[in-house]
Write an enzyme that holds these catalytic residues in place. Structure first.
Site, short mmCIF file in Angstrom:
data_model
loop_
_atom_site.label_atom_id
_atom_site.label_comp_id
_atom_site.label_asym_id
_atom_site.label_seq_id
_atom_site.Cartn_x
_atom_site.Cartn_y
_atom_site.Cartn_z
N GLU A 13 0.85 -1.20 0.00
CA GLU A 13 0.00 0.00 0.00
C GLU A 13 0.89 1.24 0.00
O GLU A 13 1.78 1.38 0.84
CB GLU A 13 -0.88 0.04 1.25
N HIS A 73 -3.83 -2.89 -8.20
CA HIS A 73 -5.11 -3.44 -7.75
C HIS A 73 -6.16 -3.31 -8.85
O HIS A 73 -6.98 -4.20 -9.06
CB HIS A 73 -5.56 -2.71 -6.48
N ASP A 106 -6.95 2.42 -8.47
CA ASP A 106 -5.98 2.01 -7.48
C ASP A 106 -4.84 1.24 -8.15
O ASP A 106 -5.08 0.12 -8.57
CB ASP A 106 -6.73 1.15 -6.45
ZN LIG Z 1 -6.22 -1.53 -3.28
#
Ligand SMILES: [Zn+2]
Length: 401
Positions: free
Chosen positions: A214, A254, A270
């Site tokens: 992330e 993602h 994302d």
């Molecule tokens: Zn994500």
């Protein structure tokens, strides 16, 4: 007596227990003048009675510590501690046997923060964590790690992401903050919960086979700081050394794996159109497009030379000769089927390659565009296949073959 409290930069009321707190002369390699260990509240009481007025170093050495280069080695063997923090050196000023000022140098700011407290706690130190054990993980079963999924948090505050992964039902193996510092939260060998419903190269449930990273980043218009990408590329390098089963073409976003359902969710942006995939490609990570000059003009049954400027779109259908939103009775090519086949070969989920340009195909095209037209590489992410998109699909196909 002078109390010092040591906690976690990213979590309130999370004490750094068992940290050694020592007062040192500014001179390098000098022994501690006084030291103690933090207790269960993260506090330690220092006796400064014998220390003269002047500047000193307050050195915090956590019970478990490591330096930058956070990656597979962190929390990988032995008894796994709940926390690993960075060490920090703080400049303090002692007057009349009390700490009267604190100063964190720019060089030490990566390791945490420090401030003067009140009458009871004289100094509050918050350490930058490198490992915070999230409870949100389970077994990978027998699945091999062969994929890296890159995300953005959608929120700007690292603490929010960290606290979400400590409490809610999601997690990632690594978080990279806006200064490029890495916090690990799930062991690589465990299955973190970052990808959700997902499909890539015909396999669903990508959490089982992937490492989730992330990146702390907000919206579609904010650029990613250079230090963050540098840190990401270094982390990918360490992961690839540790797990040589990770395929370059499986270093994906993602959004690339988000089209398993007909409906796209937040993950459709994302890591988003600001993410610099080209910088990863320059380091030989990710899907790397082949040369544009190798793409034949006759691609997709000559559709783009026959109908110049046209684009394949939702509700087009090869069998019904409805292409570009218009019935082309005299044209007998099957460009929609070929687009579906190519996207599926690359890895995107399009369902059955049946020549019907439905919502799922449009979503896959849009996610492909978002990846390969990100960060100013041209083209629109509108879910339609125009000539530029068609060329890019063929380039990527050549790159992964
Ligand atoms: Zn994500």
């Amino acid at each position: 007596m002078t109390w010092v409290k040591v906690g976690n930069l990213h979590m309130p009321n999370d004490p750094a227990i068992g940290a050694t707190v020592g007062v040192y002369p500014i001179t390098a390699n000098a022994a501690a003048l006084v030291s103690g260990n933090t207790g269960r509240w993260g506090t330690v009481n220092l006796n400064l009675t014998d220390i003269n007025n002047g500047a000193y170093i307050l050195r915090i050495t956590p019970a478990n510590t490591t330096t930058e280069g956070v990656g597979p080695a962190v929390a990988s063997t032995g008894p796994i501690p709940a926390r690993i923090f960075r060490s920090i050196d703080i400049i303090i000023y002692i007057t009349q046997h009390d700490i009267t000022d604190v100063n964190v140098t720019v060089a030490q700011m990566v390791n945490g923060s420090a401030s003067r407290g009140g009458p009871e706690i004289r100094v509050i130190v918050n350490l930058m964590p490198v490992w915070m054990q999230s409870g949100n993980h389970n077994s990978r079963g027998s699945t091999t790690i062969d994929t890296i999924v890159i995300h953005h948090t959608g929120i700007k505050v690292t603490s929010s992401a960290v606290n979400t992964f400590m409490s809610g039902g999601t997690s990632a193996h690594y978080i990279i903050d806006t200064q490029g510092r890495i916090i690990k939260m799930v062991q690589d060998t465990r299955r973190a919960w970052h990808a959700g419903s997902s499909l890539w190269r015909g396999t669903s449930g990508i959490n089982s086979s992937s490492i989730g990273i992330e990146i702390v980043h907000t919206g579609q218009t904010d650029s990613y700081p250079a230090v963050q990408l540098t840190s990401l590329i270094a982390l990918i390098g360490r992961l690839r050394v540790a797990y040589d089963t990770i395929e370059t073409r499986n270093i994906i976003g993602h959004s690339d794996i988000a089209t398993s359902n007909n409906v796209l969710s937040r993950k459709s942006g994302d890591p988003g159109t600001q993410f610099n995939w080209q910088q990863l490609e320059n380091n030989c990570y990710g899907m790397i497009p082949g040369a544009a000059t190798n793409v034949a003009a006759t691609k997709y049954d000559n559709y783009f030379t026959t109908f110049t400027g046209d684009s394949l779109r939702n509700d087009d259908n090869d069998a019904q000769h409805r292409l570009g939103g218009t019935v082309r009775a005299n044209y007998t090519g099957n460009p929609v089927t070929e687009v579906q086949q190519d996207l599926a070969t690359i890895g995107y989920s399009v369902g059955v390659a049946n020549g019907q340009y439905g919502r799922r195909t449009a979503n896959a095209v849009k996610m492909f565009q978002q990846h390969f037209f990100a960060d100013g590489r041209g083209g629109q992410a509108n879910g339609r296949v125009d000539n530029a998109t068609a060329i890019m699909i063929k380039r990527v196909l050549a790159g992964v073959d």
